[in-house]
Design a protein around this motif. Structure first.
Motif, mmCIF file in Angstrom:
data_model
loop_
_atom_site.group_PDB
_atom_site.id
_atom_site.type_symbol
_atom_site.label_atom_id
_atom_site.label_comp_id
_atom_site.label_asym_id
_atom_site.label_seq_id
_atom_site.Cartn_x
_atom_site.Cartn_y
_atom_site.Cartn_z
ATOM 1 N N ILE A 108 -24.873 -1.016 10.012
ATOM 2 C CA ILE A 108 -25.921 -0.034 10.261
ATOM 3 C C ILE A 108 -26.926 -0.104 9.112
ATOM 4 O O ILE A 108 -26.553 -0.024 7.940
ATOM 5 C CB ILE A 108 -25.342 1.389 10.375
ATOM 6 N N GLY A 117 -29.340 7.764 5.926
ATOM 7 C CA GLY A 117 -28.044 8.365 6.194
ATOM 8 C C GLY A 117 -26.998 7.767 5.288
ATOM 9 O O GLY A 117 -27.238 6.790 4.572
ATOM 10 N N LEU A 119 -23.122 6.087 4.834
ATOM 11 C CA LEU A 119 -22.120 5.325 5.566
ATOM 12 C C LEU A 119 -20.743 5.592 4.972
ATOM 13 O O LEU A 119 -20.599 5.690 3.760
ATOM 14 C CB LEU A 119 -22.445 3.823 5.504
ATOM 15 N N HIS A 121 -20.947 6.407 9.199
ATOM 16 C CA HIS A 121 -21.388 7.458 10.111
ATOM 17 C C HIS A 121 -20.125 8.167 10.584
ATOM 18 O O HIS A 121 -19.300 7.584 11.297
ATOM 19 C CB HIS A 121 -22.141 6.824 11.285
ATOM 20 N N SER A 125 -21.839 13.258 17.166
ATOM 21 C CA SER A 125 -23.213 12.892 17.511
ATOM 22 C C SER A 125 -23.370 12.959 19.019
ATOM 23 O O SER A 125 -22.438 12.631 19.773
ATOM 24 C CB SER A 125 -23.549 11.476 17.033
ATOM 25 N N SER A 150 -19.262 2.070 10.253
ATOM 26 C CA SER A 150 -20.373 1.597 9.427
ATOM 27 C C SER A 150 -21.078 0.412 10.073
ATOM 28 O O SER A 150 -22.124 -0.027 9.569
ATOM 29 C CB SER A 150 -19.874 1.184 8.034
ATOM 30 N N ARG A 152 -22.244 -1.589 13.924
ATOM 31 C CA ARG A 152 -22.648 -1.250 15.286
ATOM 32 C C ARG A 152 -22.684 -2.507 16.151
ATOM 33 O O ARG A 152 -22.939 -3.614 15.667
ATOM 34 C CB ARG A 152 -24.037 -0.610 15.272
ATOM 35 N N TYR A 167 -28.217 7.521 14.630
ATOM 36 C CA TYR A 167 -27.830 7.933 13.278
ATOM 37 C C TYR A 167 -28.868 7.356 12.320
ATOM 38 O O TYR A 167 -28.686 6.273 11.768
ATOM 39 C CB TYR A 167 -26.418 7.451 12.937
#
Length: 204
Positions: A108, A117, A119, A121, A125, A150, A152, A167
Motif C-alpha cells: 500500500i 495513513g 501501516l 491498515h 472500513s 499492508s 493489496r 485507505y
C-alpha cells in the motif's frame, strides 16, 4: 460441504464456529481426501505472502487444492493473504502465487499530495460494491468489514473487481474470476456482514 483448508495458517476455528452456528456442514481439510469430498473451499491466510505459499506447498495440499479448483471447478474463497495467494506474484517476496486471477500484490502506497495513513491498515472500513455479485448479496456496505494488511491485490482486469475499499488510496478488496473469489478483509471477524458473506459463499 465447506472445506476450510487446514495448512497451518488462518483463523480456521473462527470460520468453523460461524458455519457451525449456521448449521452448514464443514470440515477442516488437512488431506487430499477431505478436499476431494468437499463442494466448496475456503483458503485462509495470515502473515507474509512467501511464508503462506511455502506452507501451502509443503503441506501436501497444494496439488489436491489445484485439482479441486482448477481440475474440478470447485468454488474457492481466498481470505486476506489467501486472496493475495490467488495472484501471480507479490512484492512482499519472491515465491510465485497460484496465478488463478491475473494480478500482482503490491505494498500500500500513499499519494505524495494526499492523505497519509499508517501501516498496517487495521480496523473497520466500508466497502463499495462495483458489481452485483452473489457473494456480496444482502451486505451492509456502510457497516464494512475488518481489515488487517499492508499489501493489496492489484487486479489487472477491472471486470474481475467486485468491490473496492479506501485507505488513503483506493484498493481492490474483493475479486472474482468465475468460481474463484477472494476478499482482502476478514469475514470471520466482521460480525453480521462477515456471517452473511460466508453464508452467501456456501449457498451460491
Amino acid at each position: 460441504m465447506i472445506a476450510i483448508l487446514g495448512y497451518g495458517l488462518g483463523n480456521v476455528k473462527a470460520f468453523a464456529n460461524i458455519y457451525k452456528g449456521l448449521n452448514i456442514p464443514f470440515c477442516v481439510a488437512e488431506d487430499g481426501a477431505a478436499l476431494a469430498a468437499a463442494d466448496r473451499i475456503i483458503l485462509p491466510g495470515v502473515g507474509s505472502f512467501d511464508h503462506a505459499m511455502i506452507r501451502l506447498r509443503s503441506s501436501g495440499l497444494f496439488e489436491p487444492l489445484e485439482e479441486a479448483v482448477i481440475g474440478k471447478g470447485k468454488p474457492v474463497l481466498g481470505v486476506c493473504v489467501g486472496m493475495q495467494m490467488l495472484a501471480r506474484s507479490s512484492e512482499e517476496g519472491g515465491e510465485p502465487g497460484l496465478g488463478w486471477i491475473d494480478g500482482e500484490v503490491t505494498r500500500i502506497r500513499f499519494p505524495e499530495d494526499g492523505p497519509r495513513g499508517l501501516l498496517p491498515h487495521m480496523g473497520w472500513s466500508t466497502i463499495t460494491s462495483r458489481a452485483e455479485d452473489p457473494l456480496l448479496d444482502g451486505l451492509d456496505d456502510a457497516l464494512g468489514f475488518y481489515f488487517l494488511h499492508s499489501y493489496r491485490f492489484v487486479c489487472r482486469d477491472p471486470a474481475e473487481v467486485i468491490a473496492t475499499a479506501d485507505y488513503a488510496t483506493p484498493f481492490h478488496c474483493a475479486v472474482r474470476r468465475g468460481h474463484i473469489q477472494g476478499v482482502q478483509f476478514h469475514p470471520e471477524k466482521s460480525h453480521h456482514n462477515g456471517t452473511r458473506l460466508l453464508k452467501n459463499f456456501a449457498e451460491n
